[in-house]
Design an enzyme around this catalytic site. Structure first.
Site, PDB file in Angstrom:
ATOM      1  N   ASN A   8       0.817  -1.204   0.000  1.00  0.00           N
ATOM      2  CA  ASN A   8       0.000   0.000   0.000  1.00  0.00           C
ATOM      3  C   ASN A   8       0.856   1.261   0.000  1.00  0.00           C
ATOM      4  OD1 ASN A   8      -1.946   1.946   0.294  1.00  0.00           O
ATOM      5  ND2 ASN A   8      -3.007   0.953   1.981  1.00  0.00           N
ATOM      6  N   ASP A   9       1.485   1.550   1.118  1.00  0.00           N
ATOM      7  CA  ASP A   9       2.225   2.818   1.227  1.00  0.00           C
ATOM      8  C   ASP A   9       3.339   2.940   0.195  1.00  0.00           C
ATOM      9  OD1 ASP A   9       0.633   3.538   3.378  1.00  0.00           O
ATOM     10  OD2 ASP A   9       1.918   2.450   4.781  1.00  0.00           O
TER      11      ASP A   9
END
Lengths: 461, 103
Positions: free
Chosen positions: A387-388
């Site tokens: 995600n990040d």
């Protein structure tokens, strides 16, 4: 004579550690390097036991070594590849505890009759505190990675931590100026050091655990080196300092990969800036979903596909299924590669270890810069549980806590598929604007289940 | 102040050794590919298990009636061994997988 041989063996041991570490940093020689270091260790241990005339209780020593070997061996052989980071943290904690226990014993055995020996006690106390912090911190890191312990942040935490640290240093200073043993104060110092270790790791977010483990690793190295100072033992000193400095550099390399300073990590910046970031309310659009069959068609008729793995892949134990999908697509003439972000997963290189376990060829794993260079002519980037590390906000949103972190530019590929269980934020606790990009579609569900369905669909095409 | 200088002077060889080792540690791993970060960390973790030598000295020098040193020494030998054996075996397992796929 024994003394000469011991010195020589310690010298060989030290060289084997240096050589081992050097070889560990090249893929071809890494395994041999590990074995060299291990051989040096065995030599140093045997020399200590058999060549030092002051050593008694040999049966007990071998008893302890036998227990440790059996337990350590089984634990290391049984652990799942996904649980590797916890295991390293656990073993690191054992080393820290060992150093702390040595310090406690040496303090109680110290002969105070010839004055205090301030420098000696100061070194003993430093070994005690650093070893204990490493032990307590590693246990918390273990608990966090294992999912037993959550992040705990409360106001004034940094200040309280600072007070605890100063208390530990102050107590050590006081003890080293005393001319008689103060066993109660020693135990209090031990308690304060445990508390500091716990409080030090508690607020640090899950995504930063690799950095913390690496840092604690170098702490244990320093504690071991202090033991070398206590016993005038060169092999402990060289081994310890080597790990202390190499570990620190490794920690800094990891921080750089996230474009953050070490101080920033320790202060738990993600934890504290969360609230502000969430309130920003980034421009939201609509999120499009993609069905399994559409995704299968899209993948099977692409020329080039990037797989971007993250911690979600590890959690779902989906590495084998992932490799199966990759092979299947390759059979259909699709060029499939993996794009590995340096901090994807819970340890640097975590994804590489995981994918290597399922026999993904080495050449298919591209590092970030290399992968980003090929992103623009990629048809599909499929993101599995990351995600990040793919959040474009890192490139342009100055208010984002991850602003400036180098990311994988998956948004530059023609299509993006994000496989994820829900819309929940990543470890940094921030929204990912990539979800709302026009070229992105979401494939909700457990990574393994979804990958299995994809494999079945692609096969049927 | 003089005490500190005296301490440095008495241990000057150790201090040289420490400084050189620090630079060596930095030099040795500064060009490591990120693929190897985890095994390297794990290998370094095993190497600081050298603290077991200290544990052996504690245990080996404990007088027969010094139960505190005996018990703690025994305990620290176990802890140190766990660090060494666990560390090297885990590292080897990681690297074994890298080998397999290279063929």
């Amino acid at each position: 004579m024994e003394k000469y041989i011991t010195d020589l063996i310690y010298l060989i041991g030290s060289v084997s550690f240096i050589l081992g570490l050097k070889m560990l940093s090249h893929p071809e020689t890494a395994r041999k390097g590990n074995l060299y270091a291990a051989a040096g260790m065995v030599l140093a241990i045997l020399a200590t036991i058999f060549l030092d005339p002051a050593i008694h209780n040999i049966i007990w020593i071998f008893g302890g070594i036998a227990i440790g070997t059996v337990v350590g061996w089984i634990a290391a052989k049984k652990v799942k590849m996904t649980a590797m980071p916890q295991m390293v943290s656990l073993f690191n904690g054992m080393g820290g505890a060992c150093a702390a226990v040595i310090s406690v014993v040496e303090y109680t055995r110290h002969d105070f009759s010839h004055g205090g020996g301030a420098a000696f006690i100061a070194i003993v106390m430093a070994g005690l505190i650093i070893g204990t912090v490493s032990f307590a911190g590693s246990m918390i890191a273990f608990g966090k990675l294992n999912g037993n312990i959550g992040d705990k942040v409360f106001p004034g935490q940094k200040f309280i931590n600072l007070v605890i640290l100063i208390a530990a240093i102050g107590l050590s200073y006081y003890l080293s100026t005393q001319h008689q043993p103060e066993n109660t104060l020693l135990l209090i110092t031990l308690g304060v050091a445990v508390l500091y270790g716990v409080m030090f790791v508690m607020p640090i977010g899950g995504a930063d655990m690799p950095v913390v483990i690496s840092l604690l690793n170098s702490f244990t190295g320093i504690a071991a080196a202090l033991g070398g100072f206590i016993y005038n033992n060169q092999v402990m000193l060289t081994g310890g300092i080597l790990v202390g400095s190499a570990g620190t550099i490794l920690t800094i390399i990891m921080c750089k990969a996230m474009n953050r300073s070490l101080f920033n990590v320790i202060a738990g910046a993600f934890g504290t800036t969360n609230a502000a970031a969430a309130g920003d309310g980034a421009a939201k659009g609509t999120v499009k979903e993609i069905s399994i069959s559409d995704a299968a068609v899209l993948l099977a008729y692409s020329k080039k596909v990037f797989i971007v793995p993250g911690y979600g892949l590890a959690v779902a134990q989906a590495q084998h299924t992932c490799h199966e999908l990759e092979k299947l697509l390759e059979e259909k003439g699709v060029e499939v590669k993996y794009a590995i972000h340096p901090v994807a997963g819970r340890m640097p290189g975590h994804m590489n270890v995981l994918l290597a376990e399922s026999d993904v060829p080495y050449e298919k794993l591209l590092e970030m810069e290399e992968a980003n260079g090929e992103m623009a002519n990629t048809d599909v980037s499929i993101i599995i549980g990351a995600n990040d590390v793919v959040n474009p906000a890192a490139r342009h949103d100055k208010n984002s806590p991850i602003y400036g972190m180098p990311i994988l530019d998956v948004d530059k590929s023609a299509n993006v598929i994000i496989m994820k269980r829900s819309m929940a934020a990543g470890y940094a606790g921030i929204d990912n604007e990539l979800f709302y990009y026009p070229n992105n579609r979401m494939l909700f569900g457990d990574a393994k289940a979804s990958l299995q369905k994809l494999v079945t669909e692609v096969k049927a095409l | 102040m003089e005490q500190i200088f005296a301490f440095i002077s008495e241990n000057i060889r150790f201090i040289y050794l420490i400084i050189l080792m620090v630079f060596l540690g930095i030099e040795v791993i500064s060009h490591v590919p990120s693929v190897l970060h985890t095994p390297l960390m794990s290998g370094a973790n095993a190497i600081h298990g050298v603290v077991i030598v200290g544990a052996i000295i504690v245990m080996g020098r404990a007088e027969p009636d010094n139960y505190l040193a005996l018990v703690l020494g025994f305990f620290s030998v176990i802890l140190g061994t766990l660090n060494v054996v666990g560390g090297f075996v885990v590292t080897d397992r990681m690297l074994e997988m890298f080998k397999k796929k290279k063929k």
